[in-house]
Scaffold this active site. Structure first.
Site, PDB file in Angstrom:
ATOM      1  N   THR A 112      32.042 -13.882 -25.938  1.00  0.00           N
ATOM      2  CA  THR A 112      32.777 -14.265 -24.723  1.00  0.00           C
ATOM      3  C   THR A 112      32.921 -13.079 -23.760  1.00  0.00           C
ATOM      4  O   THR A 112      32.948 -11.926 -24.200  1.00  0.00           O
ATOM      5  CB  THR A 112      34.186 -14.769 -25.114  1.00  0.00           C
ATOM      6  OG1 THR A 112      35.022 -14.806 -23.962  1.00  0.00           O
ATOM      7  CG2 THR A 112      34.864 -13.861 -26.139  1.00  0.00           C
ATOM      8  N   ASP A 113      33.069 -13.387 -22.482  1.00  0.00           N
ATOM      9  CA  ASP A 113      33.291 -12.319 -21.496  1.00  0.00           C
ATOM     10  C   ASP A 113      34.659 -11.667 -21.683  1.00  0.00           C
ATOM     11  O   ASP A 113      34.923 -10.597 -21.132  1.00  0.00           O
ATOM     12  CB  ASP A 113      33.150 -12.856 -20.064  1.00  0.00           C
ATOM     13  CG  ASP A 113      34.145 -13.951 -19.700  1.00  0.00           C
ATOM     14  OD1 ASP A 113      34.906 -14.404 -20.583  1.00  0.00           O
ATOM     15  OD2 ASP A 113      34.151 -14.365 -18.515  1.00  0.00           O
ATOM     16  N   GLU A 114      35.533 -12.314 -22.488  1.00  0.00           N
ATOM     17  CA  GLU A 114      36.883 -11.758 -22.664  1.00  0.00           C
ATOM     18  C   GLU A 114      36.862 -10.417 -23.391  1.00  0.00           C
ATOM     19  O   GLU A 114      37.847  -9.677 -23.359  1.00  0.00           O
ATOM     20  CB  GLU A 114      37.789 -12.764 -23.387  1.00  0.00           C
ATOM     21  CG  GLU A 114      37.859 -14.076 -22.627  1.00  0.00           C
ATOM     22  CD  GLU A 114      38.974 -15.018 -23.061  1.00  0.00           C
ATOM     23  OE1 GLU A 114      39.967 -14.558 -23.627  1.00  0.00           O
ATOM     24  OE2 GLU A 114      38.824 -16.223 -22.792  1.00  0.00           O
ATOM     25  N   TYR A 128      42.720 -12.684 -29.815  1.00  0.00           N
ATOM     26  CA  TYR A 128      41.462 -13.445 -29.779  1.00  0.00           C
ATOM     27  C   TYR A 128      40.307 -12.573 -29.314  1.00  0.00           C
ATOM     28  O   TYR A 128      39.279 -12.443 -29.993  1.00  0.00           O
ATOM     29  CB  TYR A 128      41.606 -14.666 -28.853  1.00  0.00           C
ATOM     30  CG  TYR A 128      40.271 -15.273 -28.455  1.00  0.00           C
ATOM     31  CD1 TYR A 128      39.459 -15.912 -29.385  1.00  0.00           C
ATOM     32  CD2 TYR A 128      39.806 -15.195 -27.129  1.00  0.00           C
ATOM     33  CE1 TYR A 128      38.230 -16.455 -29.027  1.00  0.00           C
ATOM     34  CE2 TYR A 128      38.584 -15.739 -26.765  1.00  0.00           C
ATOM     35  CZ  TYR A 128      37.802 -16.363 -27.714  1.00  0.00           C
ATOM     36  OH  TYR A 128      36.579 -16.889 -27.361  1.00  0.00           O
ATOM     37  N   LYS A 145      36.886 -11.142 -31.299  1.00  0.00           N
ATOM     38  CA  LYS A 145      35.509 -11.429 -30.847  1.00  0.00           C
ATOM     39  C   LYS A 145      34.750 -10.115 -30.599  1.00  0.00           C
ATOM     40  O   LYS A 145      33.568  -9.995 -30.934  1.00  0.00           O
ATOM     41  CB  LYS A 145      35.516 -12.285 -29.571  1.00  0.00           C
ATOM     42  CG  LYS A 145      36.047 -13.687 -29.725  1.00  0.00           C
ATOM     43  CD  LYS A 145      35.199 -14.568 -30.646  1.00  0.00           C
ATOM     44  CE  LYS A 145      33.857 -14.952 -30.056  1.00  0.00           C
ATOM     45  NZ  LYS A 145      33.114 -15.880 -30.962  1.00  0.00           N
TER      46      LYS A 145
HETATM   47  P1  NAD Z   1      36.379 -24.744 -30.471  1.00  0.00           P
HETATM   48  O1  NAD Z   1      37.701 -24.202 -30.893  1.00  0.00           O
HETATM   49  O2  NAD Z   1      36.308 -25.989 -29.665  1.00  0.00           O
HETATM   50  O3  NAD Z   1      35.463 -24.982 -31.763  1.00  0.00           O
HETATM   51  C1  NAD Z   1      35.413 -24.089 -32.843  1.00  0.00           C
HETATM   52  C2  NAD Z   1      34.766 -24.817 -34.023  1.00  0.00           C
HETATM   53  O4  NAD Z   1      34.665 -23.876 -35.115  1.00  0.00           O
HETATM   54  C3  NAD Z   1      35.569 -26.009 -34.542  1.00  0.00           C
HETATM   55  O5  NAD Z   1      34.714 -27.116 -34.752  1.00  0.00           O
HETATM   56  C4  NAD Z   1      36.164 -25.518 -35.852  1.00  0.00           C
HETATM   57  O6  NAD Z   1      36.337 -26.556 -36.817  1.00  0.00           O
HETATM   58  C5  NAD Z   1      35.086 -24.518 -36.308  1.00  0.00           C
HETATM   59  N1  NAD Z   1      35.615 -23.502 -37.228  1.00  0.00           N
HETATM   60  C6  NAD Z   1      36.758 -22.767 -37.082  1.00  0.00           C
HETATM   61  N2  NAD Z   1      36.906 -21.939 -38.136  1.00  0.00           N
HETATM   62  C7  NAD Z   1      35.843 -22.140 -38.948  1.00  0.00           C
HETATM   63  C8  NAD Z   1      35.419 -21.561 -40.177  1.00  0.00           C
HETATM   64  N3  NAD Z   1      36.161 -20.620 -40.780  1.00  0.00           N
HETATM   65  N4  NAD Z   1      34.261 -21.977 -40.715  1.00  0.00           N
HETATM   66  C9  NAD Z   1      33.523 -22.954 -40.124  1.00  0.00           C
HETATM   67  N5  NAD Z   1      33.877 -23.542 -38.975  1.00  0.00           N
HETATM   68  C10 NAD Z   1      35.017 -23.137 -38.386  1.00  0.00           C
HETATM   69  O7  NAD Z   1      35.672 -23.543 -29.725  1.00  0.00           O
HETATM   70  P2  NAD Z   1      34.668 -23.542 -28.473  1.00  0.00           P
HETATM   71  O8  NAD Z   1      35.457 -23.509 -27.221  1.00  0.00           O
HETATM   72  O9  NAD Z   1      33.645 -24.590 -28.656  1.00  0.00           O
HETATM   73  O10 NAD Z   1      34.005 -22.108 -28.646  1.00  0.00           O
HETATM   74  C11 NAD Z   1      32.849 -21.940 -29.486  1.00  0.00           C
HETATM   75  C12 NAD Z   1      32.434 -20.489 -29.476  1.00  0.00           C
HETATM   76  O11 NAD Z   1      32.140 -20.083 -28.143  1.00  0.00           O
HETATM   77  C13 NAD Z   1      33.524 -19.539 -29.976  1.00  0.00           C
HETATM   78  O12 NAD Z   1      32.916 -18.541 -30.759  1.00  0.00           O
HETATM   79  C14 NAD Z   1      34.112 -18.953 -28.708  1.00  0.00           C
HETATM   80  O13 NAD Z   1      34.614 -17.662 -28.939  1.00  0.00           O
HETATM   81  C15 NAD Z   1      32.898 -18.940 -27.805  1.00  0.00           C
HETATM   82  N6  NAD Z   1      33.172 -19.041 -26.363  1.00  0.00           N
HETATM   83  C16 NAD Z   1      33.966 -20.047 -25.869  1.00  0.00           C
HETATM   84  C17 NAD Z   1      34.166 -20.152 -24.496  1.00  0.00           C
HETATM   85  C18 NAD Z   1      34.987 -21.274 -23.924  1.00  0.00           C
HETATM   86  O14 NAD Z   1      35.217 -21.298 -22.708  1.00  0.00           O
HETATM   87  N7  NAD Z   1      35.443 -22.255 -24.698  1.00  0.00           N
HETATM   88  C19 NAD Z   1      33.564 -19.233 -23.612  1.00  0.00           C
HETATM   89  C20 NAD Z   1      32.758 -18.215 -24.150  1.00  0.00           C
HETATM   90  C21 NAD Z   1      32.564 -18.133 -25.526  1.00  0.00           C
HETATM   91  P1  TYD Z   2      42.364 -21.274 -21.268  1.00  0.00           P
HETATM   92  O1  TYD Z   2      41.753 -22.597 -20.989  1.00  0.00           O
HETATM   93  O2  TYD Z   2      43.332 -21.137 -22.403  1.00  0.00           O
HETATM   94  O3  TYD Z   2      41.169 -20.221 -21.400  1.00  0.00           O
HETATM   95  P2  TYD Z   2      41.202 -18.587 -21.448  1.00  0.00           P
HETATM   96  O4  TYD Z   2      42.568 -18.143 -21.761  1.00  0.00           O
HETATM   97  O5  TYD Z   2      40.251 -18.310 -22.569  1.00  0.00           O
HETATM   98  O6  TYD Z   2      40.698 -18.128 -20.117  1.00  0.00           O
HETATM   99  O7  TYD Z   2      43.140 -20.801 -19.959  1.00  0.00           O
HETATM  100  C1  TYD Z   2      42.465 -20.696 -18.715  1.00  0.00           C
HETATM  101  C2  TYD Z   2      43.453 -20.130 -17.730  1.00  0.00           C
HETATM  102  O8  TYD Z   2      44.497 -21.096 -17.514  1.00  0.00           O
HETATM  103  C3  TYD Z   2      44.147 -18.868 -18.213  1.00  0.00           C
HETATM  104  O9  TYD Z   2      44.313 -17.990 -17.111  1.00  0.00           O
HETATM  105  C4  TYD Z   2      45.493 -19.351 -18.716  1.00  0.00           C
HETATM  106  C5  TYD Z   2      45.784 -20.537 -17.820  1.00  0.00           C
HETATM  107  N1  TYD Z   2      46.585 -21.631 -18.438  1.00  0.00           N
HETATM  108  C6  TYD Z   2      47.697 -22.142 -17.770  1.00  0.00           C
HETATM  109  O10 TYD Z   2      48.058 -21.700 -16.653  1.00  0.00           O
HETATM  110  N2  TYD Z   2      48.400 -23.152 -18.365  1.00  0.00           N
HETATM  111  C7  TYD Z   2      48.076 -23.664 -19.579  1.00  0.00           C
HETATM  112  O11 TYD Z   2      48.794 -24.560 -20.097  1.00  0.00           O
HETATM  113  C8  TYD Z   2      46.917 -23.133 -20.247  1.00  0.00           C
HETATM  114  C9  TYD Z   2      46.501 -23.667 -21.587  1.00  0.00           C
HETATM  115  C10 TYD Z   2      46.198 -22.129 -19.639  1.00  0.00           C
END
Ligand code: NAD
Ligand code: TYD
Length: 340
Positions: free
Chosen positions: A125-127, A153, A157
């Site tokens: 992630t970019d975070e 988090y 990562k």
């Molecule tokens: P999510 O929380 O929707 O899904 C995570 C999945 O991992 C779930 O299906 C969960 O059951 C599974 N999981 C959790 N712990 C596990 C374990 N110990 N063993 C096997 N499976 C397990 O997450 P997401 O938003 O789909 O993100 C997926 C990946 O992409 C993550 O690694 C996250 O860091 C990365 N990512 C997410 C975003 C975003 O905006 N959501 C952006 C950049 C990177």
């Molecule tokens: P989120 O979807 O949790 O993603 P991330 O923290 O990984 O960027 O949050 C996106 C943005 O929205 C973040 O700046 C936090 C804000 N946010 C709210 O203002 N209210 C909320 O209830 C949530 C869940 C997030």
């Protein structure tokens, strides 16, 4: 080609599993997921009957289980999406982030070393870069930006990324890492900003916006993320990091107002609440490397992508209402009790 995709029952993982199963009918795709609160097999309905798809329930941090699985399946490729992914949960309870995100990753890496692999890809992630100031719109994250994490988090990562890159340098493991900006699209779990706002606005409930709502995120449609990973695992250079983002920066307040307008709901639903501790101000990706090296270009602009996403949530109300009526409702009450 036999692939293990971990976390394939989550938001991005399930979109990626569908992408791979449909695009590459001659690949064997194994979806390995623990089915935590965030994992949902409903997300895989469109592919569950396909002959090149198989689901296995299991924990990436369970060493015995993972080594047995690799012994049996001998995958050519591993794409690791499995993670604890929510910043607010990591602030409330960091430990499982270390276990899954760090130790789960090293367990997979060790299995790859032992059984051999053509490619291990880490979905990051970019975070990991921390945040950028709001008054410097000229600044963007590049692959050379130092890691500077804010939350448990993002720290977990970043730690995982360092192990992945160390296994390349030390053991010659063929790895790649991608660092993507915030995703949106179908199957996004309703604890995250966009689906939370859509589902609550439809129910005329208050919409919690942290702080002043001025924090900026760089939104990318999940389909564009999946296409980028597809390119990296096939054509990306081993040992390299690729940033993924499409220059769609919006403040949280802009995102919330866009959703309210599309749903014809009043802005009076917005409630400014206590800010997230350590809240990152701005994320913004410079995607030059993946564009020039791999020819990736996002297909979605935020305005069309968010309109389609809102429509998906309108068309799939059972999907998110099932989630809201289950264990998640306890989480919401607990997490927002002191905020709303
Ligand atoms: P999510 O929380 O929707 O899904 C995570 C999945 O991992 C779930 O299906 C969960 O059951 C599974 N999981 C959790 N712990 C596990 C374990 N110990 N063993 C096997 N499976 C397990 O997450 P997401 O938003 O789909 O993100 C997926 C990946 O992409 C993550 O690694 C996250 O860091 C990365 N990512 C997410 C975003 C975003 O905006 N959501 C952006 C950049 C990177
Ligand atoms: P989120 O979807 O949790 O993603 P991330 O923290 O990984 O960027 O949050 C996106 C943005 O929205 C973040 O700046 C936090 C804000 N946010 C709210 O203002 N209210 C909320 O209830 C949530 C869940 C997030």
């Amino acid at each position: 080609m036999k692939m293990i995709i971990t976390g394939g029952a989550g938001f991005i993982g399930s979109n990626f599993v569908q992408h791979m199963v449909n695009k590459y009918p001659d690949y064997q795709v194994i979806n390995l997921d623990l089915l935590t609160y965030a994992g949902n097999l409903e997300n895989l309905k469109p592919v569950e009957e396909k002959p090149n798809y198989k689901f296995i329930k299991g924990d990436i941090a369970d060493r015995g289980f993972i080594f047995n699985l690799f012994e049996k399946e001998k995958p050519d490729m591993v794409v690791n999406f499995a993670a604890e992914s929510h910043v607010d949960r990591s602030i409330a309870d960091p430990e499982c982030f270390v276990r899954t995100n760090v130790m789960g990753t090293t367990t997979l890496l060790d299995a790859c070393r032992s059984y051999g692999i053509k490619r291990y890809h880490q979905v990051s992630t970019d975070e990991v870069y921390g945040d950028l100031p709001l008054d410097r719109p000229d600044l963007f994250f590049t692959e050379e930006t130092p890691l500077h994490t804010s939350s448990p988090y993002s720290s977990s990562k970043a730690s995982a990324d360092l192990f992945v890159l160390a296994y390349h340098r030390t053991y010659g493991l063929p790895v790649t890492v991608s660092r993507c900006s915030n995703n949106y699209g179908p199957y996004h779990f309703p604890e995250k900003l966009i689906p939370l706002i859509i589902s609550r606005a439809l129910a005329d409930e208050e919409l919690p916006v942290y702080g002043k709502g001025e924090n900026v995120r760089d939104w990318l449609h999940v389909a564009d993320h999946c296409q980028a990973i597809d390119l990296i695992i096939h054509n990306g250079r081993e040992g390299e990091v690729y940033n993924i983002g499409g220059h769609n920066e919006r403040t949280n307040l802009e995102v919330v107002k866009t959703i309210l307008k599309a749903l014809d709901k009043p802005e009076s639903l917005i409630r400014f609440v206590t800010d997230r501790p350590g809240h990152d101000m701005r994320y913004a990706i410079d995607p030059t490397k993946i564009e020039t090296e791999l020819g990736w270009k996002p297909r979605y602009h935020f305005d069309t992508g968010i309109a389609q996403t809102i429509q998906w949530y309108l068309d799939h109300q059972d999907w998110w209402k099932n989630i809201l009526s289950g264990e998640y409702s306890n989480y919401f009450d607990k997490m927002y009790a002191s905020r709303l």
